[in-house]
Design a protein around this motif. Structure first.
Motif, PDB file in Angstrom:
ATOM      1  N   THR A 175       8.276  12.287  12.221  1.00 36.35           N
ATOM      2  CA  THR A 175       9.707  12.364  10.822  1.00 36.35           C
ATOM      3  C   THR A 175       9.894  14.190  10.693  1.00 36.35           C
ATOM      4  N   GLY A 176       9.259  15.269  11.100  1.00 37.77           N
ATOM      5  CA  GLY A 176       9.596  16.363  11.129  1.00 37.77           C
ATOM      6  C   GLY A 176       8.296  16.732  11.230  1.00 37.77           C
ATOM      7  N   PRO A 177       8.756  18.435  11.093  1.00 41.22           N
ATOM      8  CA  PRO A 177       7.921  19.202  11.268  1.00 41.22           C
ATOM      9  C   PRO A 177       6.397  18.577  10.299  1.00 41.22           C
ATOM     10  N   HIS A 178       5.017  18.986  10.866  1.00 40.94           N
ATOM     11  CA  HIS A 178       4.123  18.517   9.963  1.00 40.94           C
ATOM     12  C   HIS A 178       4.612  17.218   8.810  1.00 40.94           C
ATOM     13  N   ARG A 179       5.383  16.973   9.345  1.00 41.79           N
ATOM     14  CA  ARG A 179       5.129  15.151   8.696  1.00 41.79           C
ATOM     15  C   ARG A 179       5.398  14.198   9.669  1.00 41.79           C
ATOM     16  N   ALA A 180       4.663  13.395   9.300  1.00 42.35           N
ATOM     17  CA  ALA A 180       4.390  11.522   9.687  1.00 42.35           C
ATOM     18  C   ALA A 180       4.907  10.614   9.071  1.00 42.35           C
ATOM     19  N   ARG A 181       5.179   9.210   9.937  1.00 39.52           N
ATOM     20  CA  ARG A 181       4.911   8.357   9.054  1.00 39.52           C
ATOM     21  C   ARG A 181       3.472   7.018   9.723  1.00 39.52           C
ATOM     22  N   VAL A 182       3.063   6.728   9.415  1.00 39.69           N
ATOM     23  CA  VAL A 182       1.398   5.907   9.637  1.00 39.69           C
ATOM     24  C   VAL A 182       1.985   4.123   9.560  1.00 39.69           C
ATOM     25  N   SER A 183       1.730   3.787  11.226  1.00 42.89           N
ATOM     26  CA  SER A 183       1.441   2.196  10.770  1.00 42.89           C
ATOM     27  C   SER A 183       0.378   1.904  10.271  1.00 42.89           C
ATOM     28  N   VAL A 184      -0.136   1.242   9.390  1.00 42.57           N
ATOM     29  CA  VAL A 184      -1.556   0.233   9.001  1.00 42.57           C
ATOM     30  C   VAL A 184      -1.457  -1.028   9.243  1.00 42.57           C
ATOM     31  N   ASP A 185      -2.257  -2.012  10.132  1.00 36.92           N
ATOM     32  CA  ASP A 185      -2.201  -3.499   9.760  1.00 36.92           C
ATOM     33  C   ASP A 185      -3.321  -3.651   8.681  1.00 36.92           C
ATOM     34  N   VAL A 186      -3.088  -4.494   7.430  1.00 33.49           N
ATOM     35  CA  VAL A 186      -4.243  -4.886   6.523  1.00 33.49           C
ATOM     36  C   VAL A 186      -4.408  -6.353   5.993  1.00 33.49           C
ATOM     37  N   ARG A 187      -5.942  -6.830   6.449  1.00 32.66           N
ATOM     38  CA  ARG A 187      -6.321  -8.035   6.917  1.00 32.66           C
ATOM     39  C   ARG A 187      -6.722  -7.942   4.962  1.00 32.66           C
ATOM     40  N   VAL A 188      -5.744  -8.849   4.071  1.00 31.81           N
ATOM     41  CA  VAL A 188      -6.298  -8.947   2.646  1.00 31.81           C
ATOM     42  C   VAL A 188      -6.404 -10.609   2.856  1.00 31.81           C
ATOM     43  N   SER A 189      -7.316 -10.844   1.863  1.00 31.70           N
ATOM     44  CA  SER A 189      -7.799 -11.813   1.470  1.00 31.70           C
ATOM     45  C   SER A 189      -7.697 -11.914  -0.528  1.00 31.70           C
ATOM     46  N   VAL A 190      -6.434 -13.128  -0.602  1.00 37.44           N
ATOM     47  CA  VAL A 190      -6.282 -13.509  -1.847  1.00 37.44           C
ATOM     48  C   VAL A 190      -7.167 -14.007  -2.802  1.00 37.44           C
ATOM     49  N   THR A 191      -7.603 -14.624  -4.061  1.00 31.55           N
ATOM     50  CA  THR A 191      -7.900 -15.948  -4.495  1.00 31.55           C
ATOM     51  C   THR A 191      -7.466 -15.917  -5.323  1.00 31.55           C
ATOM     52  N   THR A 192      -7.031 -17.705  -5.635  1.00 31.30           N
ATOM     53  CA  THR A 192      -6.093 -18.380  -6.871  1.00 31.30           C
ATOM     54  C   THR A 192      -6.656 -19.470  -6.764  1.00 31.30           C
ATOM     55  N   ARG A 193      -5.878 -19.705  -8.152  1.00 30.10           N
ATOM     56  CA  ARG A 193      -6.829 -21.319  -8.859  1.00 30.10           C
ATOM     57  C   ARG A 193      -6.272 -22.268  -8.625  1.00 30.10           C
ATOM     58  N   VAL A 194      -5.875 -23.128  -8.308  1.00 27.60           N
ATOM     59  CA  VAL A 194      -5.492 -23.694  -8.472  1.00 27.60           C
ATOM     60  C   VAL A 194      -6.375 -25.132  -8.711  1.00 27.60           C
TER      61      VAL A 194
END
Length: 343
Positions: free
Chosen positions: A172-191
């Motif tokens: 995005t500019g001198p010495h600057r960038a943007r990194v895409s990361v895919d994240v696998r998440v698990s969410v625990t809820t109570r029903v």
């Protein structure tokens, strides 16, 4: 020739010996008759080049030519002496600059940026209200100094990260960038008093910058959308060899059964390098086997296989290469290679 002698200031040419005598003899011969005895010319004191009056134009031309010749000689001498005293220097080699390489020298290192962003994304997406300090300490190691490690989290909730996969790095500019990361998440809820866990992928963009030898995160990441599905038109496959397909179907089925059981060496062709599948699998069915049309003792076909795995059936498609093996006057087809089928 007289003009050139005058331009170069050379002396006049003198008559060679014998010329005067020849002239006298000629005169005597010319006037030897009796009728010419009375017309004999008076003897001359001596023979030589006659003096002529030089015009101003010829004099100027002679002087100008002399000056031009001496100028040429002087120029040649001066050039030679200058070359001896000051030899010509070899020009330095011309280096061609690569504009793209010049632009890339200020880029954030891609591999380092991906590593930092993936590690940071794991810590950032791990939410545990019972242990807030653990998340804070992990984030501080990759954050630039002075940034609040909470990064907008209110301190509640529970979410666990199973996997992170770094993707594209956008400079995005001198010495600057943007990194895409895919994240696998698990969410625990109570029903209704029962815990339920759901898992899924999230896409995250992490801003980074290079500071000296390090790459640091410079601010809050942002959740973005995952790319959707696109259409793909697979190319048409080759024609089938029905006769060879029927003749080798049991050969392929026996190989797949032995492959799942861990006895691949006994069912494959000599010299084949096929790794075993591992335990917990068995062949449920060979749904289809089609050999591509062609000739020769090495052929390729497509097998649609149904495995029994973890209490379920899982259908997969393979590209299988078979080869004709001869021994003791007999020959048979055996499996030589197995790989995933590509469209």
């Amino acid at each position: 020739m007289s003009t050139l002698r005058k331009m170069l200031n050379l002396p006049e040419r003198q008559p060679r010996g014998g010329e005067e005598e020849k002239t006298d003899a000629g005169e005597r011969e010319f006037g030897s008759g009796p009728e010419e005895s009375g017309r004999r010319p008076a003897p001359r004191a001596g023979l030589g080049w006659a003096e002529e009056e030089e015009t101003s134009g010829r004099s100027f031309a002679r002087r100008a030519g002399r000056v031009a010749i001496w100028c040429v000689i002087a120029l040649a001498a001066l050039t030679g002496v200058r070359t001896w005293v000051f030899p010509a220097k070899t020009p330095p080699p011309v280096t061609q600059s690569d504009p793209q390489a010049e632009a890339r020298k200020d880029d954030v290192p891609v591999e380092t940026a991906q590593q930092i962003a993936a590690r940071f994304a794991r810590s950032y997406m791990n939410l545990n209200s019972a242990d807030k300090d653990a998340r804070t300490k992990e984030l501080e190691s990759d954050l630039a100094k002075g940034i609040d490690p909470k990064l907008g989290w209110d301190g509640s909730g529970m979410q666990l990260v199973a996997q992170t996969i770094p993707g594209a790095v956008t400079q995005t500019g001198p010495h600057r960038a943007r990194v895409s990361v895919d994240v696998r998440v698990s969410v625990t809820t109570r029903v209704k008093g029962k815990a339920a866990t759901t898992s899924g992928w999230r896409a995250l963009e992490v801003p980074v910058a290079q500071v000296g030898d390090r790459v640091v995160v410079t601010g809050q990441p942002a959740l973005v959308g995952l790319p959707g599905a696109v259409s793909y038109n697979a190319p048409e496959g080759p024609e089938a060899d029905s006769s060879l397909s029927n003749a080798t179907r049991e050969v392929v089925k026996d190989f797949l059964t032995a492959w799942a059981a861990g006895d691949v060496d006994q069912a494959s062709a000599p010299g084949a390098d096929i790794e075993p599948l591992g335990s917990g699998m068995s062949l449920d069915a060979l749904d289809s086997w089609v050999v591509d049309a062609g000739t020769g003792d090495r052929r390729t076909g497509t097998a649609v296989v149904r495995w029994a795995l973890a209490g379920a059936q899982l259908q997969q498609t393979y590209q299988i290469t078979i080869t004709k093996v001869s021994a003791g006057g007999a020959s048979r087809w055996q499996v030589d290679a197995v790989s995933a089928k590509t469209a």
